[in-house]
Design a protein around this motif. Structure first.
Motif, PDB file in Angstrom:
ATOM      1  N   GLY A 114       0.808  -1.217   0.000  1.00 17.15           N
ATOM      2  CA  GLY A 114       0.000   0.000   0.000  1.00 17.15           C
ATOM      3  C   GLY A 114       0.844   1.270   0.000  1.00 17.15           C
ATOM      4  O   GLY A 114       0.671   2.137  -0.863  1.00 17.15           O
ATOM      5  N   PRO A 115       1.770   1.433   0.969  1.00 13.43           N
ATOM      6  CA  PRO A 115       2.621   2.617   0.957  1.00 13.43           C
ATOM      7  C   PRO A 115       3.461   2.765  -0.309  1.00 13.43           C
ATOM      8  O   PRO A 115       3.703   3.882  -0.779  1.00 13.43           O
ATOM      9  CB  PRO A 115       3.513   2.408   2.185  1.00 13.43           C
ATOM     10  N   THR A 116       3.898   1.632  -0.863  1.00 12.37           N
ATOM     11  CA  THR A 116       4.697   1.692  -2.096  1.00 12.37           C
ATOM     12  C   THR A 116       3.852   2.257  -3.244  1.00 12.37           C
ATOM     13  O   THR A 116       4.304   3.149  -3.987  1.00 12.37           O
ATOM     14  CB  THR A 116       5.232   0.305  -2.454  1.00 12.37           C
ATOM     15  N   LEU A 117       2.625   1.751  -3.394  1.00 11.92           N
ATOM     16  CA  LEU A 117       1.770   2.224  -4.481  1.00 11.92           C
ATOM     17  C   LEU A 117       1.277   3.644  -4.244  1.00 11.92           C
ATOM     18  O   LEU A 117       1.135   4.433  -5.191  1.00 11.92           O
ATOM     19  CB  LEU A 117       0.595   1.263  -4.671  1.00 11.92           C
ATOM     20  N   LEU A 118       1.023   4.005  -2.993  1.00  9.80           N
ATOM     21  CA  LEU A 118       0.662   5.394  -2.698  1.00  9.80           C
ATOM     22  C   LEU A 118       1.797   6.336  -3.073  1.00  9.80           C
ATOM     23  O   LEU A 118       1.577   7.400  -3.667  1.00  9.80           O
ATOM     24  CB  LEU A 118       0.321   5.549  -1.219  1.00  9.80           C
ATOM     25  N   SER A 119       3.012   5.943  -2.727  1.00  7.93           N
ATOM     26  CA  SER A 119       4.165   6.762  -3.101  1.00  7.93           C
ATOM     27  C   SER A 119       4.279   6.868  -4.616  1.00  7.93           C
ATOM     28  O   SER A 119       4.548   7.952  -5.161  1.00  7.93           O
ATOM     29  CB  SER A 119       5.449   6.154  -2.511  1.00  7.93           C
ATOM     30  N   LYS A 120       4.064   5.754  -5.295  1.00  5.48           N
ATOM     31  CA  LYS A 120       4.136   5.739  -6.758  1.00  5.48           C
ATOM     32  C   LYS A 120       3.172   6.751  -7.371  1.00  5.48           C
ATOM     33  O   LYS A 120       3.554   7.530  -8.261  1.00  5.48           O
ATOM     34  CB  LYS A 120       3.815   4.338  -7.267  1.00  5.48           C
ATOM     35  N   HIS A 121       1.927   6.750  -6.913  1.00  7.12           N
ATOM     36  CA  HIS A 121       0.923   7.616  -7.528  1.00  7.12           C
ATOM     37  C   HIS A 121       0.999   9.060  -7.030  1.00  7.12           C
ATOM     38  O   HIS A 121       0.592   9.980  -7.754  1.00  7.12           O
ATOM     39  CB  HIS A 121      -0.468   7.028  -7.296  1.00  7.12           C
ATOM     40  N   ALA A 122       1.533   9.266  -5.834  1.00  4.21           N
ATOM     41  CA  ALA A 122       1.667  10.637  -5.321  1.00  4.21           C
ATOM     42  C   ALA A 122       2.929  11.326  -5.832  1.00  4.21           C
ATOM     43  O   ALA A 122       2.981  12.558  -5.902  1.00  4.21           O
ATOM     44  CB  ALA A 122       1.666  10.629  -3.798  1.00  4.21           C
ATOM     45  N   LEU A 123       3.943  10.550  -6.195  1.00  2.00           N
ATOM     46  CA  LEU A 123       5.246  11.131  -6.546  1.00  2.00           C
ATOM     47  C   LEU A 123       5.197  12.185  -7.651  1.00  2.00           C
ATOM     48  O   LEU A 123       5.840  13.238  -7.517  1.00  2.00           O
ATOM     49  CB  LEU A 123       6.227  10.018  -6.933  1.00  2.00           C
ATOM     50  N   PRO A 124       4.481  11.966  -8.747  1.00  2.00           N
ATOM     51  CA  PRO A 124       4.474  13.008  -9.780  1.00  2.00           C
ATOM     52  C   PRO A 124       4.013  14.362  -9.250  1.00  2.00           C
ATOM     53  O   PRO A 124       4.498  15.405  -9.694  1.00  2.00           O
ATOM     54  CB  PRO A 124       3.489  12.456 -10.819  1.00  2.00           C
ATOM     55  N   HIS A 125       3.109  14.343  -8.290  1.00  2.00           N
ATOM     56  CA  HIS A 125       2.615  15.592  -7.703  1.00  2.00           C
ATOM     57  C   HIS A 125       3.570  16.116  -6.635  1.00  2.00           C
ATOM     58  O   HIS A 125       3.812  17.330  -6.549  1.00  2.00           O
ATOM     59  CB  HIS A 125       1.225  15.367  -7.106  1.00  2.00           C
ATOM     60  N   LEU A 126       4.135  15.226  -5.840  1.00  2.87           N
ATOM     61  CA  LEU A 126       5.096  15.645  -4.821  1.00  2.87           C
ATOM     62  C   LEU A 126       6.326  16.291  -5.441  1.00  2.87           C
ATOM     63  O   LEU A 126       6.902  17.237  -4.880  1.00  2.87           O
ATOM     64  CB  LEU A 126       5.520  14.439  -3.975  1.00  2.87           C
ATOM     65  N   LEU A 127       6.731  15.808  -6.605  1.00  5.48           N
ATOM     66  CA  LEU A 127       7.916  16.361  -7.254  1.00  5.48           C
ATOM     67  C   LEU A 127       7.652  17.696  -7.937  1.00  5.48           C
ATOM     68  O   LEU A 127       8.594  18.383  -8.352  1.00  5.48           O
ATOM     69  CB  LEU A 127       8.475  15.354  -8.266  1.00  5.48           C
TER      70      LEU A 127
END
Length: 232
Positions: A114-127
């Motif tokens: 779960g945390p891995t996939l959340l990071s995956k999908h949030a990363l484009p916005h976090l960056l």
């Protein structure tokens, strides 16, 4: 390196998983107190959340739900600056021989996949933000520099994996400005930690909230407890 700790999170948008109870609830409350716009990722939007926290439906075991929740936050608030991967489940048992495969799958699904996939999908916005942050709630039982005991094998493995995820995020995206850290909140009196735990959820939430306040140029890729780094 000393962290650049922001006094206010005004203008920042945070997504906190498992925000309806325990440590996650106190993290969400603390971020609201620092003037962040806070979304609480919960399986049921009717769950009670702290004042000022907006519910977003999120099942961390379902990638479509994860992707939809991140999109909902961005559509509503225009950005994501902070992701707190807090939601987790415990485990029991003594050694992997006695471990039920279904339990192993469930624990790793919630605590690591779960945390891995959340990071995956949030990363484009976090960056897209200046100093986007990921805070992964881990545990001291996942430390590899100390003996891994036999009890709760799936839980321990999942938390060691969370620490590895944190290092991977920093190594891959730290040069792009991402600040990713893991935190051991200690043994906290929650549904997971049990009533005998010596810490209250407010204490367990202190360091995750502090890490969420790290500004650009702050340390990343580290493991923290009580605002001090510890060994992985």
């Amino acid at each position: 390196m000393e962290p650049n700790v922001l006094e206010t999170l005004e203008g920042d948008v945070a997504l906190v998983t498992g925000a309806n109870r325990g440590i996650g609830r106190e993290i969400a409350r603390g971020l609201v107190a620092r003037d962040a716009t806070v979304f609480g990722g919960v399986r049921d939007p009717s769950y009670d959340l702290p004042d000022g926290v907006e519910a977003v439906e999120l099942d961390v075991t379902d990638e479509a739900s994860i992707e939809s929740a991140v999109e909902e936050v961005v559509e509503s608030a225009g950005r994501v600056d902070v992701l707190i991967n807090n939601a987790g489940v415990g485990g029991d048992g003594d050694g992997i021989v006695a471990l039920a495969t279904d339990d192993f799958d469930r624990i790793l699904d919630v605590n690591l996949r779960g945390p891995t996939l959340l990071s995956k999908h949030a990363l484009p916005h976090l960056l897209e933000t200046d100093g986007g942050r990921i805070v992964n709630v881990s545990s001291g039982v996942g430390i590899l520099t100390e003996p891994i005991e036999s009890e709760m094998p799936a839980y321990r493995i999942s938390k060691a994996g969370i620490n590895a995820l944190t290092v991977s995020l920093d190594q891959t995206y730290g040069s792009d400005g991402l600040i990713a850290n893991a935190v051991d909140p200690g043994w906290v009196a929650t549904d997971l930690g049990g009533s005998k735990a010596p810490r209250e959820p407010q204490k367990g939430a202190e360091t995750p909230i502090w890490l969420a306040r790290f500004g650009p140029g702050s340390p990343s890729g580290l493991f923290w407890k009580d605002k001090q780094t510890i060994e992985y």
